[in-house]
Scaffold this motif. Structure first.
Motif, PDB file in Angstrom:
ATOM      1  N   GLU A   1       1.324  -1.747   0.103  1.00  0.00           N
ATOM      2  CA  GLU A   1      -0.070  -0.294  -0.264  1.00  0.00           C
ATOM      3  C   GLU A   1       0.029   1.021  -0.186  1.00  0.00           C
ATOM      4  O   GLU A   1       0.569   2.154  -0.799  1.00  0.00           O
ATOM      5  CB  GLU A   1      -1.048  -0.137   1.204  1.00  0.00           C
ATOM      6  CG  GLU A   1      -2.477  -1.109   1.453  1.00  0.00           C
ATOM      7  CD  GLU A   1      -3.225  -0.971   2.196  1.00  0.00           C
ATOM      8  OE1 GLU A   1      -4.423  -1.172   1.968  1.00  0.00           O
ATOM      9  OE2 GLU A   1      -2.206  -1.762   3.463  1.00  0.00           O
ATOM     10  N   HIS A   2       2.190   0.747   0.524  1.00  0.00           N
ATOM     11  CA  HIS A   2       2.968   2.410   0.457  1.00  0.00           C
ATOM     12  C   HIS A   2       3.349   2.820  -1.012  1.00  0.00           C
ATOM     13  O   HIS A   2       3.113   4.074  -1.164  1.00  0.00           O
ATOM     14  CB  HIS A   2       4.367   2.392   1.100  1.00  0.00           C
ATOM     15  CG  HIS A   2       5.215   0.867   0.908  1.00  0.00           C
ATOM     16  ND1 HIS A   2       4.770  -0.557   1.129  1.00  0.00           N
ATOM     17  CD2 HIS A   2       6.117   0.744   0.822  1.00  0.00           C
ATOM     18  CE1 HIS A   2       5.489  -1.564   0.530  1.00  0.00           C
ATOM     19  NE2 HIS A   2       6.530  -0.487   0.178  1.00  0.00           N
ATOM     20  N   ARG A   3       3.376   1.478  -1.952  1.00  0.00           N
ATOM     21  CA  ARG A   3       3.542   2.100  -3.374  1.00  0.00           C
ATOM     22  C   ARG A   3       2.821   2.744  -4.104  1.00  0.00           C
ATOM     23  O   ARG A   3       2.348   2.426  -5.596  1.00  0.00           O
ATOM     24  CB  ARG A   3       4.433   0.937  -3.585  1.00  0.00           C
ATOM     25  CG  ARG A   3       5.532   0.353  -3.244  1.00  0.00           C
ATOM     26  CD  ARG A   3       6.530  -0.150  -4.100  1.00  0.00           C
ATOM     27  NE  ARG A   3       8.052  -0.280  -3.394  1.00  0.00           N
ATOM     28  CZ  ARG A   3       8.954   0.559  -3.521  1.00  0.00           C
ATOM     29  NH1 ARG A   3       8.949   1.049  -4.684  1.00  0.00           N
ATOM     30  NH2 ARG A   3       9.781   0.116  -2.839  1.00  0.00           N
TER      31      ARG A   3
ATOM     32  N   LEU B   1       7.610   5.469   1.567  1.00  0.00           N
ATOM     33  CA  LEU B   1       8.226   4.634   3.489  1.00  0.00           C
ATOM     34  C   LEU B   1       7.187   5.410   4.402  1.00  0.00           C
ATOM     35  O   LEU B   1       6.297   6.758   4.404  1.00  0.00           O
ATOM     36  CB  LEU B   1       9.421   4.995   3.677  1.00  0.00           C
ATOM     37  CG  LEU B   1      10.358   5.404   2.556  1.00  0.00           C
ATOM     38  CD1 LEU B   1      11.539   5.506   2.705  1.00  0.00           C
ATOM     39  CD2 LEU B   1      10.678   3.890   2.162  1.00  0.00           C
ATOM     40  N   VAL B   2       6.600   4.310   5.206  1.00  0.00           N
ATOM     41  CA  VAL B   2       6.250   4.277   6.731  1.00  0.00           C
ATOM     42  C   VAL B   2       7.781   4.565   7.227  1.00  0.00           C
ATOM     43  O   VAL B   2       8.485   3.925   7.355  1.00  0.00           O
ATOM     44  CB  VAL B   2       5.351   3.519   7.499  1.00  0.00           C
ATOM     45  CG1 VAL B   2       3.960   3.046   6.179  1.00  0.00           C
ATOM     46  CG2 VAL B   2       5.435   2.391   7.068  1.00  0.00           C
ATOM     47  N   PRO B   3       7.406   5.509   8.725  1.00  0.00           N
ATOM     48  CA  PRO B   3       5.981   6.437   9.370  1.00  0.00           C
ATOM     49  C   PRO B   3       5.772   7.202   8.136  1.00  0.00           C
ATOM     50  O   PRO B   3       6.696   7.612   7.890  1.00  0.00           O
ATOM     51  CB  PRO B   3       6.735   6.431  10.701  1.00  0.00           C
ATOM     52  CG  PRO B   3       7.491   6.291  10.712  1.00  0.00           C
ATOM     53  CD  PRO B   3       8.195   5.435   9.571  1.00  0.00           C
TER      54      PRO B   3
ATOM     55  N   GLY C   1       6.633  12.975   7.185  1.00  0.00           N
ATOM     56  CA  GLY C   1       7.726  12.042   7.060  1.00  0.00           C
ATOM     57  C   GLY C   1       8.996  11.739   7.618  1.00  0.00           C
ATOM     58  O   GLY C   1       9.613  12.773   8.049  1.00  0.00           O
ATOM     59  N   GLN C   2       9.722  10.613   7.707  1.00  0.00           N
ATOM     60  CA  GLN C   2      10.754  10.470   8.116  1.00  0.00           C
ATOM     61  C   GLN C   2      11.103  10.376   9.890  1.00  0.00           C
ATOM     62  O   GLN C   2      10.992  11.348  10.515  1.00  0.00           O
ATOM     63  CB  GLN C   2      11.916  11.236   7.417  1.00  0.00           C
ATOM     64  CG  GLN C   2      12.387  11.010   6.093  1.00  0.00           C
ATOM     65  CD  GLN C   2      13.054   9.927   6.106  1.00  0.00           C
ATOM     66  OE1 GLN C   2      13.800   9.212   7.118  1.00  0.00           O
ATOM     67  NE2 GLN C   2      13.629   9.564   4.668  1.00  0.00           N
ATOM     68  N   SER C   3      11.195   9.051  10.166  1.00  0.00           N
ATOM     69  CA  SER C   3      10.963   8.995  11.711  1.00  0.00           C
ATOM     70  C   SER C   3      11.481  10.463  12.618  1.00  0.00           C
ATOM     71  O   SER C   3      11.369  10.541  13.188  1.00  0.00           O
ATOM     72  CB  SER C   3      11.204   7.575  12.101  1.00  0.00           C
ATOM     73  OG  SER C   3      12.547   7.351  12.148  1.00  0.00           O
ATOM     74  N   GLN C   4      13.193  10.028  12.171  1.00  0.00           N
ATOM     75  CA  GLN C   4      14.146  11.612  13.413  1.00  0.00           C
ATOM     76  C   GLN C   4      12.644  12.506  12.952  1.00  0.00           C
ATOM     77  O   GLN C   4      12.895  13.518  13.324  1.00  0.00           O
ATOM     78  CB  GLN C   4      15.159  11.788  12.397  1.00  0.00           C
ATOM     79  CG  GLN C   4      15.413   9.982  12.794  1.00  0.00           C
ATOM     80  CD  GLN C   4      15.379   9.215  14.259  1.00  0.00           C
ATOM     81  OE1 GLN C   4      16.724  10.123  15.318  1.00  0.00           O
ATOM     82  NE2 GLN C   4      15.265   8.240  14.062  1.00  0.00           N
TER      83      GLN C   4
HETATM   84  N1  LIG Z   1      14.711   6.736   7.008  1.00  0.00           N
HETATM   85  C1  LIG Z   1      13.049   6.420   7.376  1.00  0.00           C
HETATM   86  C2  LIG Z   1      12.819   5.483   6.708  1.00  0.00           C
HETATM   87  C3  LIG Z   1      11.608   4.345   6.626  1.00  0.00           C
HETATM   88  C4  LIG Z   1      12.121   3.226   6.372  1.00  0.00           C
HETATM   89  O1  LIG Z   1      12.616   2.435   5.772  1.00  0.00           O
HETATM   90  N2  LIG Z   1      10.636   2.492   6.590  1.00  0.00           N
HETATM   91  C5  LIG Z   1      10.383   1.481   6.039  1.00  0.00           C
HETATM   92  C6  LIG Z   1       9.778   0.579   7.197  1.00  0.00           C
HETATM   93  S1  LIG Z   1      10.651   0.771   8.953  1.00  0.00           S
HETATM   94  C7  LIG Z   1       9.229   1.004   4.847  1.00  0.00           C
HETATM   95  O2  LIG Z   1       8.316   2.235   4.573  1.00  0.00           O
HETATM   96  N3  LIG Z   1      10.077   0.229   3.775  1.00  0.00           N
HETATM   97  C8  LIG Z   1       9.340  -0.302   2.646  1.00  0.00           C
HETATM   98  C9  LIG Z   1       9.919  -0.845   1.663  1.00  0.00           C
HETATM   99  O3  LIG Z   1      11.388  -0.498   1.664  1.00  0.00           O
HETATM  100  O4  LIG Z   1       9.542  -0.882   0.812  1.00  0.00           O
HETATM  101  C10 LIG Z   1      12.457   6.966   8.359  1.00  0.00           C
HETATM  102  O5  LIG Z   1      13.452   6.684   9.789  1.00  0.00           O
HETATM  103  O6  LIG Z   1      11.618   6.844   8.364  1.00  0.00           O
END
Ligand SMILES: N[C@@H](CCC(=O)N[C@@H](CS)C(=O)NCC(=O)O)C(=O)O
Length: 215
Positions: A41-43, A55-57, A67-70
């Protein structure tokens, strides 16, 4: 204002944000975004329109979203100052941020879903090779994290107070355990993980306790 978190139960990056929200006592709605290959769903366009990074979150707080957790953790820290998840002095805050970066910038990007999938699909690595790759980057970071945490004495990564460091460490340990990485060399990290696991804010953020968990 409604706080809404676009999340996936097993996402370590989303887990960090759930922890910060819980530790700050903030109520939020969860919108589950499945990362499973069949759904992805993220795509899909609906989510991409919200977060082009796919990407989540992703956090929404009223009309604001990022976006971006940091970035989210820092936003929450500024928007909802109490309780603070950063120490009082700028030197100590730098130390916590350095620790967070060692997990979030140096380990997670090498070990997240799309990287592991790419290794398999493009380079045909075996499951064993993929797992060795995963473990290698965990050990690289955890060796240093163990030293830092041991110097600080516990029960949290930076001593007596919970900080953003714990919101980054705990999800990465959860993920390392999922990939069956031996953690015997990191007794202080394992003790911090165990201690955090006794606290309701951490329990509520655990992947298995999320509405979209498949257990
Ligand atoms: N740098 C991003 C990384 C986010 C990330 O990599 N999320 C992963 C889940 S932990 C994701 O959405 N992955 C989807 C994918 O790899 O296609 C953050 O800190 O928010």
């Amino acid at each position: 204002m409604t706080i809404r978190l676009y999340s996936y139960w097993r996402s370590t990056a989303a887990y960090r944000v759930r922890l910060a929200l819980n530790l700050k006592g903030l109520k939020y709605e969860t919108r589950s975004i499945s990362l499973l290959p069949g759904n992805a769903e993220h795509r899909q366009d609906a989510y991409r329109a919200r977060n082009p990074q796919m990407l989540v979150p992703y956090l929404e707080d009223g009309d604001f979203g990022t976006g971006q957790s940091q970035a989210i953790l820092e936003y929450l820290e500024e928007a909802y100052r109490e309780p603070s998840l950063l120490p009082a002095t700028r030197e100590d805050r730098a130390a916590v941020r350095s620790f967070c970066n060692s997990i979030c910038c140096d380990v997670h990007p090498l070990n997240n879903l799309r990287v592991l999938q790419y290794l398999k699909q493009e380079f045909g690595v075996s499951d064993a090779q993929r797992d060795a790759w995963y473990a290698h980057w965990i050990h690289e970071a955890f060796r240093a994290a163990e030293i830092t945490a041991s110097q600080n004495g516990g029960p949290f990564t930076f001593g007596e107070s919970v900080t953003l460091a714990d919101t980054c460490l705990v999800p990465q340990i959860y993920n390392a355990r999922r990939f069956k990485v031996p953690l015997d060399d990191y007794p202080q990290l394992v003790a911090i993980y165990a201690h955090c696991g006794t606290l309701p804010e951490f329990v509520a953020a655990e992947p298995d306790n999320q509405p979209d968990a498949v257990v």
